[in-house]
Enzyme design. Structure first.
Site, PDB file in Angstrom:
ATOM      1  NE  ARG A  49       1.022   8.018  -4.817  1.00 29.88           N
ATOM      2  CZ  ARG A  49       1.655   6.908  -5.438  1.00 29.88           C
ATOM      3  NH1 ARG A  49       1.795   5.765  -4.583  1.00 29.88           N
ATOM      4  NH2 ARG A  49       2.162   6.839  -6.702  1.00 29.88           N
ATOM      5  CG  ASP A 153      -4.797  -3.633  -8.919  1.00 30.16           C
ATOM      6  OD1 ASP A 153      -4.276  -3.359  -9.829  1.00 30.16           O
ATOM      7  OD2 ASP A 153      -4.165  -3.376  -7.824  1.00 30.16           O
TER       8      ASP A 153
HETATM    9  C1  LIG Z   1       1.324   1.068 -12.912  1.00 31.56           C
HETATM   10  S1  LIG Z   1      -0.064   0.187 -12.613  1.00 31.56           S
HETATM   11  C2  LIG Z   1      -0.249  -0.947 -14.234  1.00 31.56           C
HETATM   12  C3  LIG Z   1      -1.551  -0.969 -14.662  1.00 31.56           C
HETATM   13  C4  LIG Z   1      -1.715  -1.805 -16.003  1.00 31.56           C
HETATM   14  N1  LIG Z   1      -1.112  -3.193 -15.672  1.00 31.56           N
HETATM   15  C5  LIG Z   1      -0.861  -1.178 -17.261  1.00 31.56           C
HETATM   16  O1  LIG Z   1       0.073  -1.705 -17.497  1.00 31.56           O
HETATM   17  O2  LIG Z   1      -1.351  -0.421 -17.463  1.00 31.56           O
HETATM   18  C6  LIG Z   1       0.389  -1.164 -11.314  1.00 31.56           C
HETATM   19  C7  LIG Z   1      -0.539  -1.880 -10.649  1.00 31.56           C
HETATM   20  O3  LIG Z   1      -0.021  -2.964 -10.054  1.00 31.56           O
HETATM   21  C8  LIG Z   1      -0.822  -2.949  -8.784  1.00 31.56           C
HETATM   22  N2  LIG Z   1      -0.085  -3.856  -7.820  1.00 31.56           N
HETATM   23  C9  LIG Z   1       1.001  -3.453  -7.426  1.00 31.56           C
HETATM   24  N3  LIG Z   1       1.556  -4.482  -6.345  1.00 31.56           N
HETATM   25  C10 LIG Z   1       0.673  -5.486  -6.600  1.00 31.56           C
HETATM   26  C11 LIG Z   1       0.653  -6.775  -5.962  1.00 31.56           C
HETATM   27  N4  LIG Z   1       1.513  -7.051  -5.074  1.00 31.56           N
HETATM   28  N5  LIG Z   1      -0.355  -7.415  -6.446  1.00 31.56           N
HETATM   29  C12 LIG Z   1      -1.407  -7.341  -7.223  1.00 31.56           C
HETATM   30  N6  LIG Z   1      -1.199  -5.965  -7.708  1.00 31.56           N
HETATM   31  C13 LIG Z   1      -0.222  -5.146  -7.508  1.00 31.56           C
HETATM   32  C14 LIG Z   1      -1.070  -1.793  -8.454  1.00 31.56           C
HETATM   33  O4  LIG Z   1      -2.291  -1.531  -7.284  1.00 31.56           O
HETATM   34  C15 LIG Z   1      -1.382  -0.751  -9.689  1.00 31.56           C
HETATM   35  O5  LIG Z   1      -2.710  -0.923  -9.851  1.00 31.56           O
END
Ligand SMILES: C[S@@+](CC[C@H](N)C(=O)[O-])C[C@H]1O[C@@H](n2cnc3c(N)ncnc32)[C@H](O)[C@@H]1O
Length: 283
Positions: A49, A153
């Protein structure tokens, strides 16, 4: 997190060397910035990454890049921290992922239809989730319903994709009926792509928001429905608890919280009680 004292190379035979000290530093930094707990054993993931970023910023090693990152200041520094975070988030998502939530949402929307409804879809990644919410709203209450969906996000790159609202025409989770009803098909250079229709896009508002942020007041009026799915799995227990307390404070009495299939908050029953399969009600 355990500190790794000795600096051994954990990923070698590659363009850059990633030592255990570098890996440990990266773990600490992403935890401090985003609350993400990177497990030991994720070295190869971190390498793949972040190595792109080393190349783009002309650094010869992870330690050199990390030193530079930690000293970076001002707008350029903030931009690089954002790049660092963007590289380390996992953004897997799909339209109508965990479909039972959308069936439940239909009933939850009807039950609340007498008043304006505020929905917060956080950790929304590339937008399939908030647009699945918008489609469900349109199919249940119509596009002129008094519903606002705030989509957020931490990752600015995925948020930009969400805001564009353009997807491959073979996107996972979309039925042909929904594709026809809610999307426009691209032609010419855009063949093979679909774009969300403006009347649905209008329901969704986009914001960059870190769940670790101390300023939740910026989220505005309290929310009635919160989708916080498949993000808490990356957080440790104290961090999850802190986020749940803040979601509690940012929601209306009786608000519903929809979480991912492997997320369980039964220990926070003073804040949310289980109401259905991976759906909690604010206490
Ligand atoms: C696996 S994806 C889940 C996407 C969607 N919620 C779903 O369930 O299909 C996790 C997301 O969490 C976001 N994320 C991770 N840490 C975060 C934080 N501290 N605050 C906000 N978003 C965060 C990531 O950027 C990513 O887009």
């Amino acid at each position: 997190m355990n500190a790794v004292v000795a600096s051994q190379t954990v990923v070698s035979d590659q363009e850059f060397q990633l030592s255990s000290v570098d890996f440990e530093r990266i773990r600490q930094l992403i935890y401090q910035r985003a609350g993400i707990s990177l497990h030991a054993g994720k070295q190869a993931m971190v390498y793949s990454r972040l190595s792109r970023r080393l190349r783009e910023t002309s650094h010869r090693s992870f330690s050199e890049y990390l030193q530079w990152l930690e000293r970076a200041t001002g707008a350029a520094g903030e931009a690089e921290w954002q790049e660092f975070v963007n590289c380390l988030t996992t953004n897997l998502t799909a339209f109508f992922r965990e479909e039972h939530h959308f069936h439940a949402l239909t009933d939850d929307l009807r039950a609340r239809a007498a008043r304006p409804i505020r929905i917060w879809c956080n950790a929304a990644s590339t937008g399939e989730e908030p647009y699945s919410l918008a489609m469900t709203v349109a199919e249940t209450l119509g596009t002129s319903a008094q519903v606002k969906i705030v989509c957020s996000d931490i990752d600015t790159k995925v948020l930009a994709t969400a805001q564009r609202g353009v997807y491959a025409a073979d996107a996972r989770g979309l039925s042909p009926e929904r594709m026809k009803k809610h999307f426009m098909r691209g032609t010419g250079d855009n063949a093979g792509f679909i774009r969300i229709k403006p009347e649905l896009a209008r329901l969704v508002e986009f914001r960059s928001f870190n769940l670790m942020s101390p300023s939740w007041a910026a989220l505005g009026e309290p929310y009635d429905l919160v989708f916080c799915r498949n993000v808490m799995i990356y957080f440790d227990n104290p961090t999850q608890r802190k986020v749940l307390e803040r979601i509690h404070a940012a929601t209306t009495p009786g608000a519903l919280l929809y979480v991912g299939h492997s997320e369980n908050f039964s220990e926070a029953r003073d804040l949310f009680r289980l109401r259905g399969k991976t759906i909690y009600e604010r206490v």
